[in-house]
Design a protein around this motif. Structure first.
Motif, PDB file in Angstrom:
ATOM      1  N   PRO A  81     -33.414  31.089  31.149  1.00  0.00           N
ATOM      2  CA  PRO A  81     -32.872  31.673  29.913  1.00  0.00           C
ATOM      3  C   PRO A  81     -31.721  30.872  29.322  1.00  0.00           C
ATOM      4  O   PRO A  81     -31.582  30.792  28.096  1.00  0.00           O
ATOM      5  N   HIS A  84     -33.157  27.915  27.505  1.00  0.00           N
ATOM      6  CA  HIS A  84     -33.723  28.358  26.239  1.00  0.00           C
ATOM      7  C   HIS A  84     -32.617  28.634  25.217  1.00  0.00           C
ATOM      8  O   HIS A  84     -32.741  28.264  24.035  1.00  0.00           O
ATOM      9  N   LEU A  85     -31.562  29.259  25.650  1.00  0.00           N
ATOM     10  CA  LEU A  85     -30.438  29.523  24.754  1.00  0.00           C
ATOM     11  C   LEU A  85     -29.854  28.228  24.210  1.00  0.00           C
ATOM     12  O   LEU A  85     -29.607  28.098  23.005  1.00  0.00           O
ATOM     13  N   VAL A 209     -27.251  37.796  20.484  1.00  0.00           N
ATOM     14  CA  VAL A 209     -27.903  37.676  21.790  1.00  0.00           C
ATOM     15  C   VAL A 209     -27.343  38.740  22.715  1.00  0.00           C
ATOM     16  O   VAL A 209     -26.123  38.956  22.766  1.00  0.00           O
ATOM     17  N   LEU A 211     -27.692  39.776  26.813  1.00  0.00           N
ATOM     18  CA  LEU A 211     -28.205  39.521  28.154  1.00  0.00           C
ATOM     19  C   LEU A 211     -28.090  40.814  28.955  1.00  0.00           C
ATOM     20  O   LEU A 211     -26.982  41.265  29.286  1.00  0.00           O
ATOM     21  N   ARG A 213     -29.498  41.578  32.161  1.00  0.00           N
ATOM     22  CA  ARG A 213     -30.241  40.944  33.229  1.00  0.00           C
ATOM     23  C   ARG A 213     -29.958  41.584  34.581  1.00  0.00           C
ATOM     24  O   ARG A 213     -28.820  41.787  34.970  1.00  0.00           O
ATOM     25  N   TYR A 242     -32.430  39.144  26.532  1.00  0.00           N
ATOM     26  CA  TYR A 242     -32.900  38.456  27.735  1.00  0.00           C
ATOM     27  C   TYR A 242     -32.784  39.396  28.935  1.00  0.00           C
ATOM     28  O   TYR A 242     -31.714  39.980  29.178  1.00  0.00           O
ATOM     29  N   CYS A 262     -40.539  31.778  26.437  1.00  0.00           N
ATOM     30  CA  CYS A 262     -39.456  32.029  27.393  1.00  0.00           C
ATOM     31  C   CYS A 262     -39.702  33.352  28.094  1.00  0.00           C
ATOM     32  O   CYS A 262     -39.519  34.420  27.489  1.00  0.00           O
ATOM     33  N   GLY A 264     -39.127  36.617  29.924  1.00  0.00           N
ATOM     34  CA  GLY A 264     -37.962  37.486  30.003  1.00  0.00           C
ATOM     35  C   GLY A 264     -37.168  37.599  28.728  1.00  0.00           C
ATOM     36  O   GLY A 264     -36.181  38.340  28.669  1.00  0.00           O
ATOM     37  N   ALA A 265     -37.585  36.874  27.678  1.00  0.00           N
ATOM     38  CA  ALA A 265     -36.890  36.961  26.387  1.00  0.00           C
ATOM     39  C   ALA A 265     -37.699  37.823  25.425  1.00  0.00           C
ATOM     40  O   ALA A 265     -38.928  37.745  25.390  1.00  0.00           O
TER      41      ALA A 265
END
Length: 280
Positions: A81, A84-85, A209, A211, A213, A242, A262, A264-265
């Motif tokens: 992740p 990807h970010l 964004v 997160l 997680r 994410y 990606c 999980g995104a």
């Protein structure tokens, strides 16, 4: 401790944090609640349960929820992740924002802060790709104790070695008694507050964004859906969510769809997000 007593204690925790504890996890209550018992001068879990049935039960249950939370984390955890970010998401979101707008990032259930500081490092390293813009990073956690640690930005040698290269440790941290401290430039980008994602999520946003997680794996389905919706309500229309490597939204009712490219995104199922992300 009888099965009925365990269930009553587990339900008290679940009402606060959404944490699901099965009968086979009675050891977790014994080990993680031991400091709380000593702090309140209680002989055992039975005494705790009796206290829980009396005045002040809400505050005590909140302490129990904090004590039983899992705070496992590391810098740049799972790597994908964050790659990807850095390579796709942050530059694309920056290009879609006004020139003077800072990107807003939320590390929900931030634990001791490694995730939030990982985001700050990415933002500084990738500032040219972000048009020179800065970021505002919010880290939230149920535990006031770990939030206090986040604000200090100090990590032991063991913690800093998990996920940080020697080059990043040298560039972004300074030696202090007890380990390494994130430099001021990183700390200035991060704000940490105590928040319950189930009952009282932060009012800040909208976030570009989020997160979220390695939290949903501990929750039951209704609580997962509530937490995910709380995140959705605080996101920009083209923002990204994410999750952890072992987490998916496929079985949940939500306003998100998977983001291609990606694992999980997720993006919101909105026209703005579809225009921004398309097939990527």
């Amino acid at each position: 401790m009888s099965p009925a007593e365990f269930q009553e204690l587990a339900q008290a925790i679940r009402r606060v944090s959404g944490l699901v504890l099965g009968p086979e996890q009675d050891y977790l209550l014994v080990t993680r609640l031991a400091p709380l018992l000593r702090r309140h001068n209680l002989a055992d879990l039975g005494a705790l349960l009796r206290r829980l049935r009396g005045p002040g039960a809400g505050a005590l249950a909140a302490e129990m929820a904090t004590a039983t939370a899992t705070h496992e984390t590391s810098f740049f955890r799972d790597e994908l992740p964050f790659r990807h970010l850095a390579e796709i998401a942050l530059p694309r979101l920056a290009a879609a924002r006004p020139r003077d707008a800072r990107l807003k990032l939320w590390s929900a259930a931030c634990s001791t802060g490694q995730e939030a500081f990982s985001l700050a490092i990415l933002a500084h390293e990738g500032r040219p790709a972000l048009g020179g813009r800065g970021v505002e990073i919010l880290g939230t956690d149920l535990s006031s104790g770990v939030v206090a640690r986040c604000r200090e930005g100090v990590f032991s040698d063991f913690e800093s070695a998990r996920g940080l290269s020697p080059a990043r440790r040298s560039r972004w941290f300074e030696a202090v008694p007890g380990g390494l401290r994130a430099i001021a430039a990183l700390r200035d980008d991060c704000r940490f507050v105590t928040a319950n994602l189930v009952e009282n999520p932060p009012s800040a946003g909208p976030f570009d964004v989020v997160l979220l997680r390695n939290l949903l794996i501990y929750l039951d389905q209704p609580t997962k859906e509530r937490v995910v919706e709380n995140c959705a309500q605080r996101m920009a229309a083209d923002g990204l969510l994410y999750l952890g490597a072992a987490e998916v939204l496929l079985s949940l009712r939500s306003r998100f769809v998977p983001l291609a490219g990606c694992h999980g995104a997720y993006r919101l199922d909105t026209p703005a997000a579809a225009r921004c992300w398309g097939g990527a």
